[in-house]
Write a protein that holds these residues in place. Structure first.
Motif: not given
Lengths: 388, 82
Positions: A219, A316, B16, B18-19, B21, B33, B36-42, B44-45, B48
């Motif tokens: 990233l 974002r 897992r 975003a517990p 939401i 995104r 669930f208010d998730i960023d790029s690393i979330d 990617l998780t 994965t």
């Protein structure tokens, strides 16, 4: 009870991870302590045997209170009789803040192969707010883990208590308020901003990731960390701690990465020795750290060791941010959300990926002239991503 | 795996990350995104975890087809029933 910053006065013991009689070695995580900054894992700095607990789970004790006694090597059982205990047993002064000069490796620093980080709190998946509530209410975590095999949330704990409870976000907010008020009160900030074309970095990440499995992907955040760390080598006045009116520069870069906490608040734990890790290692470290922070599990040293903070708005956010320095650090780098914008590239107006880098720095230690050169140096690093 | 089973698995993986939401409360046709208010690393998780669970490559070039809950579900169902 280790101090995790000048604003911390007390902490609550929420979990023991070692039993009396167990052998412990330097680096082991022995306990979890709840502070205003969230649940913190306490590392041990002695080899020996955990002799006894001195604080019970759920108790809130002032900073400096011994949590357990560790019998050092060479002390036999006989020697550990009560009258000799005082000298044979060493107080678990775990996680006393290390001076920034420390270049000691974190236990995981040499993790070479790319691996998907495991969720450390696997055996107990619980949100930080729930953990805090359980501790304050004297509910054992085992009781909760039996109650549900899913993620334990605040509502699970409340159910267990059988009543409604006021919001638990206040203590995190209090911690942020205290640190930021101190920063605004004591640190004469100056601010600089620099907009730059990061197409090279964006393209490098896309190209690198093309044939990689998700767990091996990069990233932009990893590139930012490394670019800042490399730029710092010539600008040491932005990497260190200002304590008791003296600036101590750090030879190692422990970049604090600002991480948003779900439900409110943020923390900026350090990625140790950022400058000596490659991009893949930094990615692994970032993923591990974020998973642990989200699970409410990070280490005391990770909070106190950061020598500079990097805060990225991600994809974002908005164009730029003006950071507030986290004392005793002396600088914070802000990275705006990259956006496709018109840009003059090689004399032609074309769409490029553009972002705005900002620096807030401490005028007691550095001046705007050097700050500007430092921001440009970060920019320069980002133009050659393959060399990072 | 049936589409219903895939949907359950997707909900589990989102929970897992975003517990806080509830999947029932989000708009499945809106930006995943944002919802669930998730960023790029979330994200990617999440990719994965889904890649491992379904043994899919989930290439970055396909991220454009994973923009909403519905898109991602359609993508997974389509990839698994090729």
């Amino acid at each position: 009870m280790p101090s995790l910053g000048a604003d911390m006065e007390a902490g609550t013991l929420v979990e023991w991870l070692k039993e009396p009689g167990e052998t412990v070695k330097r680096g082991d995580i022995v306990a979890v302590v709840e502070t205003q900054k969230g649940a913190i894992e306490i590392e041990i700095f002695e080899n020996g045997v955990l002799e006894s607990y001195l604080v019970e789970i759920g108790n809130k004790v002032p900073v400096g209170t011994p949590l357990a006694t560790i019998r050092g090597k060479g002390a036999t059982i006989e020697e550990a009789k009560p009258e000799r205990k005082a000298e044979a047993a060493k107080t678990a002064e775990a996680a006393a803040p290390q001076p920034p000069e420390s270049v000691e490796k974190a236990p995981d620093a040499q993790a070479k192969p790319i691996e998907t980080p495991r969720i450390e709190g696997e055996r107990l998946r619980i949100t930080p707010a729930a953990r805090r509530m359980a501790a304050q209410s004297g509910i054992s975590l085992e009781m909760l883990s039996n109650a549900s095999n899913d993620f334990i949330s605040l509502s699970d704990v409340e159910e267990r208590i059988g009543g409604t409870v006021a919001s638990e976000k206040f203590s995190m907010r209090d911690a942020i308020a205290a640190a930021m008020s101190r920063s605004k009160r004591e640190i004469p900030h100056y601010y600089l901003s620099h907009t730059t074309d990061i197409s090279a970095a964006v393209n490098f990440v896309a190209e690198t990731n093309k044939n990689r499995a998700p767990e091996e992907r990069l990233l932009l955040g990893a590139l930012y960390l490394k670019a800042v760390a490399k730029a710092l080598s010539k600008y040491p006045e932005f990497n260190g701690h200002f304590t008791k009116n003296v600036y101590h520069e750090s030879s190692a870069v422990h970049a604090g990465m600002a991480i948003n906490i779900r439900g409110g608040g943020l923390v900026a734990p350090a990625i140790h020795d950022t400058e000596s890790r490659d991009l893949d290692e930094l990615m692994t470290a970032m993923r591990d750290l974020i998973i642990r922070v989200r699970a409410g599990r990070f280490r005391a040293r990770e909070l106190s060791d950061a020598t500079i903070t990097i805060t990225s708005l991600g994809d974002r956010g908005v164009d730029q941010l003006f950071g507030i320095i986290y004392p005793p650090q002396v600088a914070i780098i802000g990275i705006g959300t990259p956006a496709r914008r018109p840009w003059v590239h090689d004399g032609i107006l074309v769409p490029r990926e553009v972002t705005t880098l900002t620096l807030a720095a401490d005028h007691r230690v550095s001046d705007g002239h050097r700050g500007a050169l430092f921001l440009r140096a970060i920019d320069k690093q980002l133009q050659s991503p393959e060399a990072l | 795996m049936t589409p219903a089973e895939i949907q359950i698995a997707l909900k589990e993986e989102l929970h897992r990350i975003a517990p806080d939401i509830e999947v029932t409360e989000i708009d499945p046709a809106a930006d995943l995104r944002e919802e669930f208010d998730i960023d790029s690393i979330d994200f990617l998780t999440l990719v994965t975890a889904l890649g491992k669970r379904f043994n899919l490559a989930m290439p970055e070039a396909d991220y454009a087809h994973m923009g909403t809950f519905n898109d991602l579900l359609t993508y997974l169902v389509g990839s698994l029933h090729k």
